[in-house]
Each structure stands twice: as C-alpha cells, then as structure tokens.
Write a protein that holds these residues in place. Structure first.
Motif, PDB file in Angstrom:
ATOM      1  N   ALA A  57       0.858  -1.186   0.000  1.00 21.37           N
ATOM      2  CA  ALA A  57       0.000   0.000   0.000  1.00 21.37           C
ATOM      3  C   ALA A  57       0.894   1.235   0.000  1.00 21.37           C
ATOM      4  CB  ALA A  57      -0.904  -0.013   1.222  1.00 21.37           C
ATOM      5  N   LEU A  58       0.543   2.234  -0.812  1.00 22.23           N
ATOM      6  CA  LEU A  58       1.360   3.441  -0.958  1.00 22.23           C
ATOM      7  C   LEU A  58       0.563   4.700  -0.658  1.00 22.23           C
ATOM      8  CD1 LEU A  58       3.170   2.743  -4.349  1.00 22.23           C
ATOM      9  CD2 LEU A  58       4.066   2.357  -2.043  1.00 22.23           C
ATOM     10  N   ARG A  59       1.270   5.678  -0.115  1.00 22.55           N
ATOM     11  CA  ARG A  59       0.813   7.062   0.014  1.00 22.55           C
ATOM     12  C   ARG A  59       2.027   7.925  -0.281  1.00 22.55           C
ATOM     13  NH1 ARG A  59      -1.545   8.560   5.504  1.00 22.55           N
ATOM     14  NH2 ARG A  59      -0.124  10.124   4.849  1.00 22.55           N
ATOM     15  N   TYR A  60       1.789   9.180  -0.644  1.00 23.65           N
ATOM     16  CA  TYR A  60       2.874  10.069  -1.039  1.00 23.65           C
ATOM     17  C   TYR A  60       2.869  11.322  -0.170  1.00 23.65           C
ATOM     18  CZ  TYR A  60       2.382   6.940  -4.925  1.00 23.65           C
ATOM     19  OH  TYR A  60       2.281   5.796  -5.663  1.00 23.65           O
ATOM     20  N   ALA A  61       4.053  11.755   0.252  1.00 26.43           N
ATOM     21  CA  ALA A  61       4.178  12.942   1.097  1.00 26.43           C
ATOM     22  C   ALA A  61       3.630  14.172   0.375  1.00 26.43           C
ATOM     23  CB  ALA A  61       5.634  13.146   1.497  1.00 26.43           C
ATOM     24  N   ILE A  62       3.815  14.259  -0.929  1.00 29.27           N
ATOM     25  CA  ILE A  62       3.324  15.404  -1.703  1.00 29.27           C
ATOM     26  C   ILE A  62       1.798  15.504  -1.611  1.00 29.27           C
ATOM     27  CG2 ILE A  62       2.944  16.130  -4.108  1.00 29.27           C
ATOM     28  CD1 ILE A  62       5.892  15.744  -4.595  1.00 29.27           C
ATOM     29  N   ASP A  63       1.111  14.373  -1.489  1.00 28.83           N
ATOM     30  CA  ASP A  63      -0.348  14.410  -1.375  1.00 28.83           C
ATOM     31  C   ASP A  63      -0.786  15.198  -0.146  1.00 28.83           C
ATOM     32  OD1 ASP A  63      -0.416  12.879  -3.654  1.00 28.83           O
ATOM     33  OD2 ASP A  63      -1.043  11.035  -2.642  1.00 28.83           O
ATOM     34  N   ASN A  64      -0.031  15.084   0.946  1.00 32.02           N
ATOM     35  CA  ASN A  64      -0.350  15.851   2.155  1.00 32.02           C
ATOM     36  C   ASN A  64      -0.164  17.344   1.899  1.00 32.02           C
ATOM     37  OD1 ASN A  64      -0.897  13.484   3.569  1.00 32.02           O
ATOM     38  ND2 ASN A  64       1.217  13.299   4.258  1.00 32.02           N
ATOM     39  N   GLU A  65       0.884  17.698   1.135  1.00 27.08           N
ATOM     40  CA  GLU A  65       1.116  19.106   0.789  1.00 27.08           C
ATOM     41  C   GLU A  65       0.008  19.631  -0.115  1.00 27.08           C
ATOM     42  OE1 GLU A  65       5.161  20.059  -0.470  1.00 27.08           O
ATOM     43  OE2 GLU A  65       5.772  18.109   0.325  1.00 27.08           O
ATOM     44  N   ILE A  66      -0.445  18.796  -1.047  1.00 25.66           N
ATOM     45  CA  ILE A  66      -1.530  19.189  -1.946  1.00 25.66           C
ATOM     46  C   ILE A  66      -2.791  19.470  -1.133  1.00 25.66           C
ATOM     47  CG2 ILE A  66      -3.097  18.323  -3.733  1.00 25.66           C
ATOM     48  CD1 ILE A  66      -0.633  16.826  -4.907  1.00 25.66           C
ATOM     49  N   THR A 114      -4.239  12.893  -5.642  1.00 25.01           N
ATOM     50  CA  THR A 114      -2.984  12.178  -5.440  1.00 25.01           C
ATOM     51  C   THR A 114      -2.188  12.179  -6.732  1.00 25.01           C
ATOM     52  OG1 THR A 114      -1.964  10.099  -4.735  1.00 25.01           O
ATOM     53  CG2 THR A 114      -4.051   9.927  -5.923  1.00 25.01           C
ATOM     54  N   VAL A 115      -0.873  12.016  -6.601  1.00 26.70           N
ATOM     55  CA  VAL A 115      -0.014  11.980  -7.782  1.00 26.70           C
ATOM     56  C   VAL A 115       0.193  10.574  -8.321  1.00 26.70           C
ATOM     57  CG1 VAL A 115       1.227  14.108  -7.219  1.00 26.70           C
ATOM     58  CG2 VAL A 115       2.097  11.910  -6.382  1.00 26.70           C
ATOM     59  N   GLY A 116      -0.153   9.553  -7.548  1.00 32.74           N
ATOM     60  CA  GLY A 116       0.152   8.208  -8.009  1.00 32.74           C
ATOM     61  C   GLY A 116      -0.808   7.148  -7.516  1.00 32.74           C
ATOM     62  N   PRO A 117      -0.521   5.916  -7.907  1.00 31.55           N
ATOM     63  CA  PRO A 117      -1.383   4.795  -7.500  1.00 31.55           C
ATOM     64  C   PRO A 117      -1.242   4.501  -6.006  1.00 31.55           C
ATOM     65  CG  PRO A 117       0.549   3.952  -8.610  1.00 31.55           C
ATOM     66  CD  PRO A 117       0.605   5.458  -8.726  1.00 31.55           C
ATOM     67  N   GLN A 134      11.254   4.176   0.428  1.00 33.47           N
ATOM     68  CA  GLN A 134      11.098   5.560   0.868  1.00 33.47           C
ATOM     69  C   GLN A 134      10.681   6.486  -0.277  1.00 33.47           C
ATOM     70  OE1 GLN A 134      11.533   6.700   4.121  1.00 33.47           O
ATOM     71  NE2 GLN A 134      11.557   4.518   4.533  1.00 33.47           N
ATOM     72  N   TRP A 135      10.898   6.032  -1.517  1.00 25.56           N
ATOM     73  CA  TRP A 135      10.637   6.860  -2.697  1.00 25.56           C
ATOM     74  C   TRP A 135       9.944   6.038  -3.772  1.00 25.56           C
ATOM     75  CZ3 TRP A 135      11.856  11.984  -2.489  1.00 25.56           C
ATOM     76  CH2 TRP A 135      12.719  12.388  -1.476  1.00 25.56           C
ATOM     77  N   GLY A 136       9.012   6.660  -4.477  1.00 29.98           N
ATOM     78  CA  GLY A 136       8.410   6.062  -5.662  1.00 29.98           C
ATOM     79  C   GLY A 136       9.050   6.691  -6.882  1.00 29.98           C
ATOM     80  N   GLU A 137       9.527   5.864  -7.794  1.00 30.78           N
ATOM     81  CA  GLU A 137      10.142   6.370  -9.023  1.00 30.78           C
ATOM     82  C   GLU A 137       9.091   6.363 -10.137  1.00 30.78           C
ATOM     83  OE1 GLU A 137      13.175   4.820 -12.433  1.00 30.78           O
ATOM     84  OE2 GLU A 137      13.868   4.568 -10.365  1.00 30.78           O
ATOM     85  N   PHE A 138       8.863   7.532 -10.698  1.00 37.02           N
ATOM     86  CA  PHE A 138       7.900   7.700 -11.782  1.00 37.02           C
ATOM     87  C   PHE A 138       8.629   8.097 -13.055  1.00 37.02           C
ATOM     88  CE2 PHE A 138       5.389   8.324  -8.016  1.00 37.02           C
ATOM     89  CZ  PHE A 138       4.122   7.859  -8.338  1.00 37.02           C
ATOM     90  N   ARG A 139       8.052   7.721 -14.179  1.00 41.69           N
ATOM     91  CA  ARG A 139       8.436   8.258 -15.485  1.00 41.69           C
ATOM     92  C   ARG A 139       7.287   9.159 -15.885  1.00 41.69           C
ATOM     93  NH1 ARG A 139      13.336   7.420 -18.405  1.00 41.69           N
ATOM     94  NH2 ARG A 139      14.322   5.648 -17.411  1.00 41.69           N
ATOM     95  N   VAL A 140       7.593  10.423 -16.205  1.00 40.27           N
ATOM     96  CA  VAL A 140       6.575  11.427 -16.478  1.00 40.27           C
ATOM     97  C   VAL A 140       6.803  12.014 -17.869  1.00 40.27           C
ATOM     98  CG1 VAL A 140       5.514  13.567 -15.653  1.00 40.27           C
ATOM     99  CG2 VAL A 140       6.547  11.981 -14.012  1.00 40.27           C
ATOM    100  N   ASP A 141       5.730  12.075 -18.681  1.00 39.85           N
ATOM    101  CA  ASP A 141       5.882  12.665 -20.012  1.00 39.85           C
ATOM    102  C   ASP A 141       5.586  14.163 -19.959  1.00 39.85           C
ATOM    103  OD1 ASP A 141       3.093  12.984 -20.081  1.00 39.85           O
ATOM    104  OD2 ASP A 141       2.791  11.619 -21.770  1.00 39.85           O
TER     105      ASP A 141
END
Length: 164
Positions: A57-66, A114-117, A134-141
């Motif tokens: 299960a994932l959550r992202y720190a940026i989501d809290n900032e958003i 959220t930014v991700g799954p 500790q980090w999710g690696e994304f490829r972003v277009d």
C-alpha cells in the motif's frame, strides 16, 4: 440485423478495441522509454496494511502538501533536484510555463487528489525486498502523465533489482 451485418459489426468493434489497446500500450512504452524520472517521497502507511499479499500500500508525502495547499488544479507542478527528488511548487489547470518544473496529472481517490497509485505490485514472496521503500520512481511525459516504475530506498537505490 442479418448475420453478415452482425459479423461485420462485431469485427469492426473488435478492431476498434484492439487499436485502442495498442495505442495505450505504445503510449505507456513511450513514457517508460522517454519520460522524465521523478522521485516522489512516500508517506507512512498504517503498518497493519503495509504488506498485504503481493503488493505494498502506498501514500505520497506530496499528497499531504496538496491537501494543505490553497491552490486547485489538474496538475501538481514540481521542482526536481539533481537527484530526481520532487517537491511541490504549486497546483494548476495548465502545464507549468517554467521549463525547470515537471507536471504530474492529479488523480482523485477517495475524495482526495494524489499523484500516483495506491499500491505497488511485486512477485509473491518478495515483500522483504521492498520493506525499506522511501521513494516512488515515476516516469513522467511532457503532458503530465506519470507511470510508477520502481520503489527506491532512503539511499535512492532501486529496490528489488538484485534478486532473480
């Protein structure tokens, strides 16, 4: 509808579905090959649900900032440091005008942006390989479409690649 027309309609529908699937696969392959690497820090998840079967299960720190930000928009505008780590600059309905920023298209899940799954799937029995993520690696277009490709540890090394 006569049988010949029905068969022709079914064949046309099948071809349309196959073409749409092929387009989606090619688009994702392009993002994986050419997309900008962006590392998004993971946020703590309830430890009872961290490992369930063959996914994390994932959550992202940026989501809290958003959630705390005053802005609104379809995109998270991110500053990315030299190691690829992202930090939130702001939100917007358009792609950022600053070429130094990367946009990630936001998704809505459970009434939150959220930014991700919310999960990362891996082979059964490999949970220990990813427990230090500790980090999710994304490829972003360039259009803000992001694909989660790997998890990384605190040292930014990809997890789960040293085992066969």
């Amino acid at each position: 509808m006569n049988p010949r027309t029905l068969r022709a309609a079914l064949a046309a529908a099948f071809l349309l579905v196959a073409a749409a699937a092929l387009y989606a696969v090619r688009d994702n392959e392009r993002i994986l090959a050419e997309g900008h690497i962006v590392l998004v820090q993971l946020a703590p998840v309830d430890p009872r649900s961290l490992m369930q079967g063959d996914y994390m299960a994932l959550r992202y720190a940026i989501d809290n900032e958003i959630l705390r930000s005053d802005g609104e928009g379809r995109y998270a505008h991110l500053a990315v440091d030299e190691e690829g780590r992202a930090s939130l600059v702001g939100l917007g309905d358009a792609l950022p005008s600053d070429p130094a920023q990367v946009a990630m298209k936001l998704r809505s899940r459970d009434g939150r942006e959220t930014v991700g799954p919310n999960a990362f799937f891996f082979q059964e029995g490999r949970a220990d390989d990813f427990s230090n993520a500790q980090w999710g690696e994304f490829r972003v277009d360039a259009g803000g479409k992001a694909l989660l490709t790997h998890l990384r540890g605190d040292d930014l090394v990809r997890l789960g690649e040293n085992r066969r």
